[in-house]
Design an enzyme around this catalytic site. Structure first.
Site, short mmCIF file in Angstrom:
data_model
loop_
_atom_site.label_atom_id
_atom_site.label_comp_id
_atom_site.label_asym_id
_atom_site.label_seq_id
_atom_site.Cartn_x
_atom_site.Cartn_y
_atom_site.Cartn_z
N ARG A 166 1.68 -24.57 -1.76
CA ARG A 166 3.09 -24.93 -1.58
C ARG A 166 3.71 -25.38 -2.89
O ARG A 166 3.03 -25.78 -3.81
CB ARG A 166 3.23 -26.04 -0.54
CG ARG A 166 3.09 -25.58 0.90
CD ARG A 166 3.21 -26.74 1.87
NE ARG A 166 2.27 -27.80 1.53
CZ ARG A 166 2.57 -28.90 0.87
NH1 ARG A 166 3.82 -29.13 0.50
NH2 ARG A 166 1.64 -29.79 0.61
N LYS A 213 4.43 -25.17 7.02
CA LYS A 213 4.76 -26.57 6.78
C LYS A 213 6.27 -26.82 6.84
O LYS A 213 6.71 -27.94 7.08
CB LYS A 213 4.16 -27.03 5.44
CG LYS A 213 2.66 -27.36 5.53
CD LYS A 213 2.39 -28.37 6.64
CE LYS A 213 1.15 -29.21 6.44
NZ LYS A 213 -0.11 -28.60 6.83
N HIS A 238 0.54 -35.41 11.09
CA HIS A 238 -0.26 -34.49 10.26
C HIS A 238 -1.73 -34.77 10.55
O HIS A 238 -2.39 -35.49 9.80
CB HIS A 238 0.06 -34.70 8.78
CG HIS A 238 -0.49 -33.62 7.89
ND1 HIS A 238 -0.96 -33.88 6.62
CD2 HIS A 238 -0.64 -32.29 8.09
CE1 HIS A 238 -1.37 -32.74 6.08
NE2 HIS A 238 -1.19 -31.77 6.94
N SER A 241 -4.14 -32.74 2.81
CA SER A 241 -4.85 -31.49 2.60
C SER A 241 -6.22 -31.69 1.96
O SER A 241 -6.36 -32.43 0.99
CB SER A 241 -4.01 -30.59 1.70
OG SER A 241 -4.64 -29.36 1.55
N LYS A 255 -9.56 -32.41 7.98
CA LYS A 255 -9.00 -32.24 9.34
C LYS A 255 -9.61 -31.03 10.04
O LYS A 255 -10.07 -31.13 11.18
CB LYS A 255 -7.47 -32.09 9.28
CG LYS A 255 -6.72 -33.32 8.84
CD LYS A 255 -5.21 -33.15 8.93
CE LYS A 255 -4.68 -32.02 8.07
NZ LYS A 255 -4.94 -32.17 6.62
N THR A 256 -9.56 -29.88 9.36
CA THR A 256 -10.05 -28.66 10.00
C THR A 256 -11.57 -28.71 10.17
O THR A 256 -12.10 -28.44 11.25
CB THR A 256 -9.65 -27.42 9.16
OG1 THR A 256 -8.22 -27.39 9.08
CG2 THR A 256 -10.15 -26.13 9.79
N ASP A 297 -4.22 -29.15 12.60
CA ASP A 297 -3.35 -29.64 11.52
C ASP A 297 -2.07 -30.39 11.91
O ASP A 297 -1.66 -31.28 11.19
CB ASP A 297 -2.96 -28.46 10.64
CG ASP A 297 -2.45 -28.87 9.27
OD1 ASP A 297 -3.19 -29.57 8.57
OD2 ASP A 297 -1.32 -28.49 8.91
N ARG A 311 -8.02 -19.35 1.58
CA ARG A 311 -7.76 -19.71 2.98
C ARG A 311 -8.00 -18.55 3.92
O ARG A 311 -7.96 -17.39 3.52
CB ARG A 311 -6.29 -20.09 3.15
CG ARG A 311 -5.86 -21.34 2.45
CD ARG A 311 -6.03 -22.52 3.38
NE ARG A 311 -5.57 -23.73 2.74
CZ ARG A 311 -5.47 -24.89 3.36
NH1 ARG A 311 -5.77 -25.01 4.64
NH2 ARG A 311 -5.07 -25.96 2.72
N1 LIG Z 1 -17.69 -35.40 3.59
C1 LIG Z 1 -16.86 -34.40 3.80
N2 LIG Z 1 -16.12 -34.36 4.93
C2 LIG Z 1 -15.26 -33.34 5.16
N3 LIG Z 1 -15.09 -32.30 4.32
C3 LIG Z 1 -15.82 -32.28 3.18
C4 LIG Z 1 -16.72 -33.32 2.88
N4 LIG Z 1 -17.30 -33.03 1.69
C5 LIG Z 1 -16.79 -31.87 1.28
N5 LIG Z 1 -15.89 -31.38 2.16
C6 LIG Z 1 -15.11 -30.14 1.99
O1 LIG Z 1 -13.77 -30.53 1.91
C7 LIG Z 1 -12.94 -29.55 2.51
C8 LIG Z 1 -12.16 -30.14 3.67
O2 LIG Z 1 -11.17 -29.21 3.97
P1 LIG Z 1 -10.42 -29.07 5.35
O3 LIG Z 1 -9.93 -27.67 5.38
O4 LIG Z 1 -11.25 -29.54 6.46
O5 LIG Z 1 -9.23 -30.06 5.09
P2 LIG Z 1 -7.88 -30.21 5.88
O6 LIG Z 1 -7.65 -31.66 6.02
O7 LIG Z 1 -7.92 -29.40 7.10
O8 LIG Z 1 -6.84 -29.62 4.82
P3 LIG Z 1 -5.45 -28.79 5.04
O9 LIG Z 1 -4.41 -29.76 5.52
O10 LIG Z 1 -5.14 -28.29 3.69
O11 LIG Z 1 -5.72 -27.71 6.02
C9 LIG Z 1 -13.83 -28.43 2.99
O12 LIG Z 1 -13.88 -27.44 2.01
C10 LIG Z 1 -15.17 -29.16 3.14
O13 LIG Z 1 -16.25 -28.28 2.98
O1 LIG Z 2 -0.78 -26.29 5.89
C1 LIG Z 2 -1.95 -26.55 5.54
O2 LIG Z 2 -2.95 -26.53 6.28
C2 LIG Z 2 -2.15 -26.92 4.14
C3 LIG Z 2 -1.56 -28.21 3.89
O3 LIG Z 2 -1.82 -29.24 4.51
C4 LIG Z 2 -0.60 -28.23 2.84
O4 LIG Z 2 0.04 -27.22 2.60
O5 LIG Z 2 -0.53 -29.29 2.23
MN LIG Z 3 -6.70 -27.83 7.71
#
Ligand SMILES: Nc1ncnc2c1ncn2[C@@H]1O[C@H](COP(=O)(O)OP(=O)(O)OP(=O)(O)O)[C@@H](O)[C@H]1O
Ligand SMILES: O=C([O-])CC(=O)C(=O)O
Ligand SMILES: [Mn+2]
Length: 533
Positions: free
Chosen positions: A59, A205, A224, A242, A246-247, A261, A325
């Site tokens: 973004r 977003k 979020h 991010s 979360k995922t 998300d 992604r």
């Molecule tokens: N202890 C941990 N817990 C969670 N994730 C970890 C950890 N250590 C490393 N990672 C890595 O960090 C990343 C977490 O990314 P994830 O996609 O779950 O985040 P997100 O909060 O969903 O982000 P977004 O909002 O961008 O989608 C992954 O690549 C995961 O492998």
């Molecule tokens: O939309 C997403 O999953 C990625 C995200 O959190 C961002 O753009 O900051």
């Molecule tokens: Mn995510």
């Protein structure tokens, strides 16, 4: 819907409308041999198509604008009222940007995708996307809620997104804008305009920011966070910026996924805004993330990964971006809530923070007041890739763990969430998925064990010790955490003084950051729940 008239939006002389394309149609469109450059998708061995999103692989928050008019003047949290990305533009500048986008889309063959944002009929937005790029239509079909045929018969859009990715604004300096690229919102016309950036996340977003505008004003929390539910109907939400997990952490074979998300929380419970997931794929392996890996198949859409000549994907290659992604419809995950992505009230609220300083414990249990304090503070790190210009973990205070998407003042979200948590008797926990004194990130295995202990309630039986300065209650041992010494971050430092110096520095950053919330009595009262020097 071939009789769809886009001239009502200022788009004229359209040669053809591909309305709500099926996945097979999208596949054919995005892999057409005559497509050039960033429009061209490639079929990978896993069956998913892969695209490059262009110059923008994340973004671009500095190119975001909202029209300041009678609708928004007294509601939006403007960038001149605090540090945020809600920059105002005038209705006059809007007219110029809209002319650029409508001109770009006029005379073209266009994709129109009608979707919903929000699983609940009474609070959802019916969002119509208009784009000339096939994979952008695919992205929104994956990420938003796909209406049923019956719903489409009476479908009336509440919001229009016109994606003019191929046009830029050469007059940006005269307009007083940040660059030739723009992501602009008009809440009166209920239109989003995009120019310059092809990145699909701006649409995802963008509509999240709109839900963040409309829902809290109706007393519905807009969050979020990811969410899942256990066999006993116990709902958990995981807030986090991010890359904080979360995922990864909500995709848990033991629990049904609600969403990864963006969620709302109303009188009936927690509900998803989306119809798909958007997972990071950097260093993805089948062994460590089996559910996400198997979701990468036909109809999923990969972005910015390296695809070898034979269609093999190199997930370890971050040369285009760290923010590689995949988007997929939520039903690509086996264990999900069906048919509607919603469940009851949350009993566990988890704040994921990726502490780049290595000061905070992997888990602590928050008091009610601490939960409010940490939600408003939103301390975490911006991880590489999701935003333009961020190439290494950068500590930040991101209110509500999503400041970039807040359309209203942070205290509004805290107030609504606080009421919902109070009513459901939810407990809150702060989970550091970032670094500790070893200089390494806390292992996913340890974090998953911690999450299990929170969700099965066993953490409540632990003995707790208080972390100095932060007054955070840390469990001394947890089932599944093999090396319990990591539960106190001080143990991960060879020299305790090193932790102490960093801890004092971080505590001071918290105190300084929170000053902006102390212009009222409620904010002042929360200071006691934060770190003390
Ligand atoms: N202890 C941990 N817990 C969670 N994730 C970890 C950890 N250590 C490393 N990672 C890595 O960090 C990343 C977490 O990314 P994830 O996609 O779950 O985040 P997100 O909060 O969903 O982000 P977004 O909002 O961008 O989608 C992954 O690549 C995961 O492998
Ligand atoms: O939309 C997403 O999953 C990625 C995200 O959190 C961002 O753009 O900051
Ligand atoms: Mn995510």
């Amino acid at each position: 819907m071939s009789d769809l008239d886009l001239s009502q939006y200022g788009i004229t002389d359209v040669t053809e409308i591909i309305y709500n394309p099926s996945y097979d149609q999208l596949f054919a469109e995005e892999t057409r041999a005559d497509l050039q450059g960033y429009e061209q998708g490639k079929l990978t061995k896993l069956g998913a198509v892969s695209v490059d999103t262009g110059i923008f692989t994340g973004r671009s928050p500095k190119d975001k604008y909202i029209v300041r008019d009678d609708t928004t003047r007294d509601t939006v949290w403007w960038s001149d009222q605090g540090k945020n990305d809600n920059k105002a533009i005038t209705p006059e500048v809007w007219v110029d940007l809209k002319a650029l986008v409508t001109q770009q889309l006029s005379g073209k063959r266009l994709f129109v995708v009608d979707t919903y944002c929000g699983a609940n009929a009474d609070s959802r937005l019916a969002v119509r996307f208009i784009t000339e790029v096939a994979w952008q239509a695919h992205f929104v079909k994956n990420m938003f809620i796909r209406p049923t045929d019956a719903e489409l018969e009476t479908y009336q859009p509440d919001f229009i997104v016109m994606n003019g990715a191929k046009c830029t604004n050469t007059n940006w300096q005269q307009h007083g804008l940040n660059s030739e690229n723009f992501v602009a919102f008009n809440l009166t016309e209920r239109i989003q305009l995009i120019g310059g950036t092809w990145y699909g996340g701006e649409m995802k977003k963008g509509m999240f920011s709109m839900m963040n505008y409309f829902l809290p004003l109706q007393g519905i929390a807009s969050m979020h966070c990811s969410a899942n539910v256990g066999e006993a109907g116990d709902v958990a939400v995981f807030f986090g910026l991010s890359g904080t997990g979360k995922t990864t952490l909500s995709t848990d074979p033991k629990r049904q996924l609600i969403g990864d998300d963006e969620h709302g929380w109303d009188d009936d419970g927690v509900f998803n805004f989306e119809g798909g997931c958007y997972a990071k794929t950097i260093n993805l392996s089948e062994e460590n993330e089996p559910d996400i890996y198997q979701a990468i198949r036909k109809d999923a859409l990969l972005e910015n990964v390296t695809v070898l000549a034979d269609g093999e994907i190199d997930f370890n290659d971050g040369s285009k971006t760290e923010n590689t992604r995949v988007s997929y419809p939520i039903y690509h995950i086996d264990n999900i809530v069906t048919p509607v992505s919603k469940a009851g009230h949350a009993k566990k609220v988890i704040f994921l923070t990726a502490d780049a300083f290595g000061v905070l414990p992997p888990v602590s249990k928050l008091t009610k007041e601490q939960a409010k304090y940490h939600f408003l503070s939103g301390f975490t790190a911006k991880l590489a890739g999701t935003e333009r210009g961020i190439t290494e973990p950068t500590p930040t205070f991101s209110s509500c763990f999503g400041a970039a998407f807040l359309s209203l003042h942070p205290t509004k979200y805290a107030e609504v969430l606080g009421k919902r948590m109070e009513a459901s008797g939810a407990e809150a926990y702060l989970v550091n998925t970032g670094w500790n004194g070893t200089g390494k990130r806390i292992s996913i295995k340890a974090t998953r064990a911690i999450i299990d202990a929170i969700l099965d309630g066993s953490i409540e039986n632990a003995e707790f010790v208080q972390l100095p300065y932060f007054n955070l209650a840390m469990p001394s041992a947890l089932n599944g955490v093999d090396d319990v010494s990591i539960l106190d971050p001080r143990n991960t430092y060879a020299n305790l003084t090193d932790w102490d110096v960093k801890a004092q520095d971080l505590a001071k950053r918290f105190v300084d950051n929170f000053v902006k919330f102390t212009d009222n009595d409620e904010g002042k009262a929360l200071v006691a729940a934060g770190p003390q020097l």
